[in-house]
Design a protein around this motif. Structure first.
Motif, PDB file in Angstrom:
ATOM      1  N   TYR A 149     -40.507 -41.245  45.444  1.00 31.80           N
ATOM      2  CA  TYR A 149     -40.029 -41.592  46.690  1.00 31.80           C
ATOM      3  C   TYR A 149     -39.253 -40.537  47.301  1.00 31.80           C
ATOM      4  N   SER A 150     -39.504 -40.273  48.632  1.00 33.57           N
ATOM      5  CA  SER A 150     -38.590 -39.341  49.334  1.00 33.57           C
ATOM      6  C   SER A 150     -37.657 -40.462  50.383  1.00 33.57           C
ATOM      7  N   LEU A 151     -36.317 -40.325  50.222  1.00 32.03           N
ATOM      8  CA  LEU A 151     -35.602 -41.134  51.067  1.00 32.03           C
ATOM      9  C   LEU A 151     -34.631 -40.251  52.018  1.00 32.03           C
ATOM     10  N   TYR A 152     -34.591 -40.476  53.424  1.00 27.01           N
ATOM     11  CA  TYR A 152     -33.817 -39.493  54.456  1.00 27.01           C
ATOM     12  C   TYR A 152     -32.443 -40.290  54.730  1.00 27.01           C
ATOM     13  N   PHE A 153     -31.575 -39.370  54.823  1.00 27.49           N
ATOM     14  CA  PHE A 153     -30.256 -39.773  55.264  1.00 27.49           C
ATOM     15  C   PHE A 153     -29.715 -38.710  56.211  1.00 27.49           C
ATOM     16  N   GLU A 154     -29.469 -39.097  57.389  1.00 28.55           N
ATOM     17  CA  GLU A 154     -28.861 -38.226  58.368  1.00 28.55           C
ATOM     18  C   GLU A 154     -27.636 -37.627  57.827  1.00 28.55           C
ATOM     19  N   ASP A 155     -26.719 -38.322  56.988  1.00 31.38           N
ATOM     20  CA  ASP A 155     -25.382 -37.960  56.618  1.00 31.38           C
ATOM     21  C   ASP A 155     -25.359 -37.289  55.263  1.00 31.38           C
ATOM     22  N   LEU A 156     -26.642 -36.847  54.687  1.00 30.09           N
ATOM     23  CA  LEU A 156     -26.658 -35.925  53.334  1.00 30.09           C
ATOM     24  C   LEU A 156     -25.992 -34.740  53.439  1.00 30.09           C
ATOM     25  N   PRO A 157     -25.157 -34.202  52.680  1.00 30.84           N
ATOM     26  CA  PRO A 157     -24.720 -33.117  52.592  1.00 30.84           C
ATOM     27  C   PRO A 157     -26.026 -32.008  52.644  1.00 30.84           C
ATOM     28  N   GLU A 158     -25.878 -30.948  53.184  1.00 30.94           N
ATOM     29  CA  GLU A 158     -26.806 -29.863  53.390  1.00 30.94           C
ATOM     30  C   GLU A 158     -27.259 -29.294  52.177  1.00 30.94           C
ATOM     31  N   ALA A 159     -26.392 -29.331  51.106  1.00 34.40           N
ATOM     32  CA  ALA A 159     -26.367 -28.542  49.998  1.00 34.40           C
ATOM     33  C   ALA A 159     -27.127 -29.252  49.015  1.00 34.40           C
ATOM     34  N   PHE A 160     -27.457 -30.742  49.310  1.00 35.31           N
ATOM     35  CA  PHE A 160     -28.252 -31.780  48.688  1.00 35.31           C
ATOM     36  C   PHE A 160     -29.596 -32.063  49.086  1.00 35.31           C
ATOM     37  N   ASP A 161     -30.081 -31.407  50.054  1.00 33.11           N
ATOM     38  CA  ASP A 161     -31.264 -31.575  50.912  1.00 33.11           C
ATOM     39  C   ASP A 161     -32.399 -31.345  49.852  1.00 33.11           C
ATOM     40  N   GLY A 162     -33.326 -32.201  49.454  1.00 36.80           N
ATOM     41  CA  GLY A 162     -34.263 -32.056  48.487  1.00 36.80           C
ATOM     42  C   GLY A 162     -33.887 -32.154  47.009  1.00 36.80           C
ATOM     43  N   TYR A 163     -32.730 -32.657  46.769  1.00 38.99           N
ATOM     44  CA  TYR A 163     -31.940 -33.243  45.390  1.00 38.99           C
ATOM     45  C   TYR A 163     -33.153 -34.416  44.821  1.00 38.99           C
ATOM     46  N   LYS A 164     -33.198 -33.937  43.640  1.00 38.67           N
ATOM     47  CA  LYS A 164     -34.051 -35.028  43.120  1.00 38.67           C
ATOM     48  C   LYS A 164     -33.403 -35.601  41.660  1.00 38.67           C
ATOM     49  N   LEU A 165     -33.679 -36.888  41.644  1.00 37.56           N
ATOM     50  CA  LEU A 165     -33.199 -37.677  40.588  1.00 37.56           C
ATOM     51  C   LEU A 165     -33.979 -38.475  39.879  1.00 37.56           C
TER      52      LEU A 165
END
Length: 412
Positions: A149-165
């Motif tokens: 899944y790809s989940l989108y968040f407007e307030d996700l910190p820039e450094a964690f854009d594309g972070y995968k868990l």
């Protein structure tokens, strides 16, 4: 004792109806005798394993297979019951009509014979769940699926854009009987190359000793930001008897220590941070919190005491009812909650993107997959292992991979 008598009577009624379908089409006495031999063996094994069940020992693989074989024969017979009883809805009124209109002229043979094509239909339909359950026991329980899944968040910190868990849940190590299949699944987890791995509870059925043989399998899981876990309801040892409270307490302490040896950072109503430069993600882990008689040791406020309200938060909470009852109303806004617990009841029908059904929906509002309410996401993992029934039918063991994306989801 009474409940066993009632159960046996119901089983016999179902068996007699199912036998009618077979007898209508088959005249071979060996085949008909084999039907009763298998039926008696299955019900005898089940009663033998569960009557006088020893709570100190807990459920064994033998108990699981006794239950599994019962399900394997009972579900198709229930299908036969429905079809054959449906035929009787027509046959019985016909018999009554002949009795009152023809009387002795019918020579006592009032009930019309069963129709061959109805029995053929019944046996054909019953073969579908029979084949599915056999597959579920033989292959399905280790039929691991990677769901992304790809989940989108407007307030996700820039450094964690594309972070995968990667998330796994409900290992239930005491149920496994194939080390190579578990090793395959762990390799599949590592192949995802996620930044972090989360485990959301129920690593054993009841006792720490169940996990010991698999220690050197699960300790091969690797992620650059580490492995984090929480406890599930089964991890506390509440479903077996102990010689003393001290023994039960020691079992839990041993389990915590063993998780640490595997490489998990076990969060017991605690929080951690993953940092990228000056930006961070807050990881929050609660102990089990569930409704319907399950343990409520989870304390969300205590677990979050060291994080800020505006932190981006990932919450690990074993039971999804916690999200519905407590989490989404909390003013701290937990962006993503990861849960498990339901197993999707290990039985259901799923056509990805089109249809999803399981009896689990009658018990849990959120029972499998991604949900979104009040701007917050929940993922309910379908489970890595299995419990009680030694198989999975339509609801496969799951490895979840979630990529966090900054911005609004493009729905076009």
């Amino acid at each position: 004792m009474l409940r066993w008598v009632v159960f046996l009577v119901i089983y016999i009624i179902i068996d007699l109806y199912a036998y009618q379908a077979l007898k209508t089409l088959v005249r071979n006495h060996w085949v008909l005798g084999m039907y009763w031999l298998i039926s008696i063996a299955v019900i005898g094994s089940f009663i033998g394993h569960y009557y006088g069940f020893n709570r100190r020992e807990g459920l064994s693989n033998a108990h699981a297979y006794a239950f599994g074989f019962l399900v394997m024969v009972l579900v198709p017979k229930m299908v036969l019951l429905l079809v054959m009883f449906g035929e009787d809805v027509v046959r019985i009124p016909q018999a009554l009509y002949r009795y009152f209109t023809e009387g002795r002229a019918a020579k006592g043979d009032y009930l019309p014979s069963r129709r061959h094509f109805i029995s053929k239909i019944a046996l054909g339909v019953a073969a579908i769940p029979l084949a599915s359950i056999i597959y579920g026991i033989y292959k399905g329980r280790y039929n691991y699926k990677v769901l992304k899944y790809s989940l989108y968040f407007e307030d996700l910190p820039e450094a964690f854009d594309g972070y995968k868990l990667t998330q796994i849940s409900d290992i239930h190590s005491g149920s496994f009987d194939d080390m190579e299949k578990v090793e395959y699944a762990v390799n599949l987890i590592n192949e995802q190359q996620s930044d972090v791995i989360f485990f959301t509870g129920d690593i054993v059925n009841n006792k720490t000793e169940e996990l010991v043989p698999y220690k050197n399998v699960f300790n091969k899981m690797k992620a650059q930001d580490g492995l984090f876990s929480v406890l599930g309801n089964h991890d506390y040892g509440d479903y077996v008897s102990w010689e003393s409270e001290a023994a039960k307490h020691q079992n839990l302490e041993d389990l915590k220590a063993l998780q640490k040896e595997i490489g998990f950072d076990l969060l017991l109503n605690e929080s951690r941070f993953i940092e990228r430069g000056e930006e961070r993600l807050a990881l929050v882990g609660v102990e089990n919190w569930g409704t319907g008689g399950f343990k409520t040791a989870g304390d969300l406020k205590l677990a979050s005491k060291n994080i800020a309200k505006n932190d981006f938060k990932i919450l690990l909470s074993h039971d999804p009812t916690h999200w519905d009852k407590k989490v989404i109303q909390d003013d701290y806004h937990y962006h993503l909650t990861l849960s498990g617990h339901t197993h999707g009841m290990q039985f259901g029908i799923e056509i990805p993107g089109w249809f999803k059904w399981s009896p689990a929906k009658w018990r849990y509002k959120h029972w499998a997959g991604i949900y979104k309410e009040m701007g917050q996401y929940l993922n309910v993992n379908r489970g890595f292992g299995y419990l009680a029934f030694p198989g999975r039918v339509g609801i496969w063991p799951e490895i979840t991979v979630i990529e966090l994306k900054k911005g609004k989801e493009n729905r076009s």
